[in-house]
Structure formats: structure tokens, C-alpha cells
Design an enzyme around this catalytic site. Structure first.
Site, short mmCIF file in Angstrom:
data_model
loop_
_atom_site.label_atom_id
_atom_site.label_comp_id
_atom_site.label_asym_id
_atom_site.label_seq_id
_atom_site.Cartn_x
_atom_site.Cartn_y
_atom_site.Cartn_z
N THR A 85 30.34 31.04 50.10
CA THR A 85 29.46 32.14 50.48
C THR A 85 28.08 31.55 50.70
OG1 THR A 85 30.74 33.67 49.13
CG2 THR A 85 28.44 34.25 49.48
N ARG A 121 41.68 42.05 51.32
CA ARG A 121 40.98 41.60 50.12
C ARG A 121 39.47 41.62 50.32
NH1 ARG A 121 37.53 36.98 48.41
NH2 ARG A 121 37.91 36.74 46.19
N VAL A 122 38.75 42.14 49.34
CA VAL A 122 37.30 42.10 49.29
C VAL A 122 36.92 41.40 47.99
CG1 VAL A 122 35.19 43.49 49.10
CG2 VAL A 122 37.02 44.22 50.64
N GLY A 123 36.06 40.43 48.08
CA GLY A 123 35.61 39.71 46.90
C GLY A 123 34.38 40.36 46.29
N ASP A 124 33.68 39.61 45.45
CA ASP A 124 32.50 40.14 44.79
C ASP A 124 31.24 40.07 45.64
OD1 ASP A 124 32.41 37.37 44.68
OD2 ASP A 124 31.47 37.31 42.72
#
Length: 191
Positions: free
Chosen positions: A143, A171-174
Site C-alpha cells: 500500500t 475482498r477489501v482490506g484495512d
């Protein structure tokens, strides 16, 4: 930490050096790796999910605790700018998927193919031995997060990513989650 941060910092510094606002600096800075086809973990050129689709997450926050976020966004080169528009033009914090894409297009963003030949080649190579489970390591995802403190003493931050390579579609991360991927408190600090 990563090489793509150098060019991002240089662009952000142009804004800061001219007395600009931290919010403008962080957006301008992270837009550089978002548009760089050589950066395979952010934006255009990012490694796709296991279905070969590039999905992006981003968030932005200013000194007044205003924030905006997009997740699972496809076909838009600069998700950070869409996140800023969510912050500035809507009463919402986060838009996702098709809703985020429609919002972006309705607000003048151009729909583009973000899968570069290099990323597509890497994905096809991964498919040969895929176990339908991505390996989580520093080599297949990362990121860019950027925080700036401007001459007025105000903080802002931005975070943008193409997420984990070969992730499950959806999928979605933080990274786009305010309070997880980014938080700004102008009196205390930012992370």
C-alpha cells in the site's frame, strides 16, 4: 519504505513547498504511484484478484476529521481522488463496488482498463499453480500511505492500494477503513 514513495513524496513536496494544504499534498503524492504501471501494488499496474480483475481501495482524511473512502473500485485510475470526492460531495464516508464506480463516472472520472500486460502476465503465471489461496507476504501486496503536516499546522492523510495480489474477488482490506488504514487527529497526530 518502498521506492514508489520517493516520487510520491517529491510530488507532495511541490504542493507543500508552495504553501499548499496538506490535503492537496497527500492526494497529489499518492496519485503518482496510482498512475505508475511499474508499481504492482497500487492502482494502474496493480496485481489483480484471482479472477484477473484489478480492484482498488483508498481513503483520505483532513484536519477537520472529514473523510472519504472507496473500496472494491474497478476501472478508475485514481481512487484517492474519488475518495476525496466522496468526502467533499456526499454525506457518506465510504462507497464500494458498482456504487463507487457509478459515482466516479457520474462525476467525470474516465473508465479505464487497469490490467497492464505485466500484471496480466504475472497473474497468468500464478494461475498455473494457484491453490485458490494467496500467499500473504511483502512481495505480493502493499500500500502507499502518506501523511502531511502543512505550514498552517494542519495534518491530512491518504492511503491507496490494489490490495493483496490474487485475493478473492470482493475482498477489501484495512487500507480504506477510516481508523484502520488511516486516521488523522489534528491535535494529536496521524497514522
Amino acid at each position: 519504505t518502498w521506492q514508489h514513495g520517493v516520487a510520491a513524496n517529491e510530488e507532495a513536496w511541490k504542493v507543500m513547498n508552495s504553501g499548499g494544504r496538506a490535503l492537496d499534498a497527500v492526494e497529489a503524492g499518492v496519485r503518482i504511484p496510482e498512475a505508475d504501471p511499474e508499481v504492482m501494488s497500487v492502482g494502474y499496474g496493480g496485481l489483480p484478484d484471482r479472477d484477473g480483475r484489478v480492484t482498488l481501495d483508498a481513503c483520505i482524511m483532513d484536519e477537520h476529521a472529514n473523510c472519504g473512502s472507496v473500496a472494491f473500485l474497478e476501472h478508475i485510475m485514481h481512487p484517492i481522488s474519488v475518495a476525496r470526492m466522496v468526502m467533499e460531495k456526499t454525506p457518506h464516508v465510504m462507497l464500494v463496488g458498482e456504487g463507487a464506480l457509478k459515482f466516479a463516472i457520474d462525476n467525470g472520472f474516465k473508465k479505464e482498463n487497469l490490467l497492464t500486460p505485466q500484471a496480466e502476465k504475472a497473474w497468468k503465471e500464478w494461475l498455473k499453480n494457484s491453490k485458490y489461496k494467496p500467499v500473504v507476504n511483502w512481495e505480493n501486496h502493499d500500500t502507499i500511505g502518506m501523511i502531511a503536516l502543512d505550514a498552517s499546522g494542519n495534518l491530512s492523510g491518504a492511503c491507496t492500494t490494489s490490495g493483496m495480489a490474487y485475493k478473492l474477488h470482493g475482498r477489501v482490506g484495512d487500507s480504506p477503513i477510516i481508523g484502520a488504514g488511516l486516521y488523522v487527529d489534528n491535535e494529536i497526530g496521524a497514522a
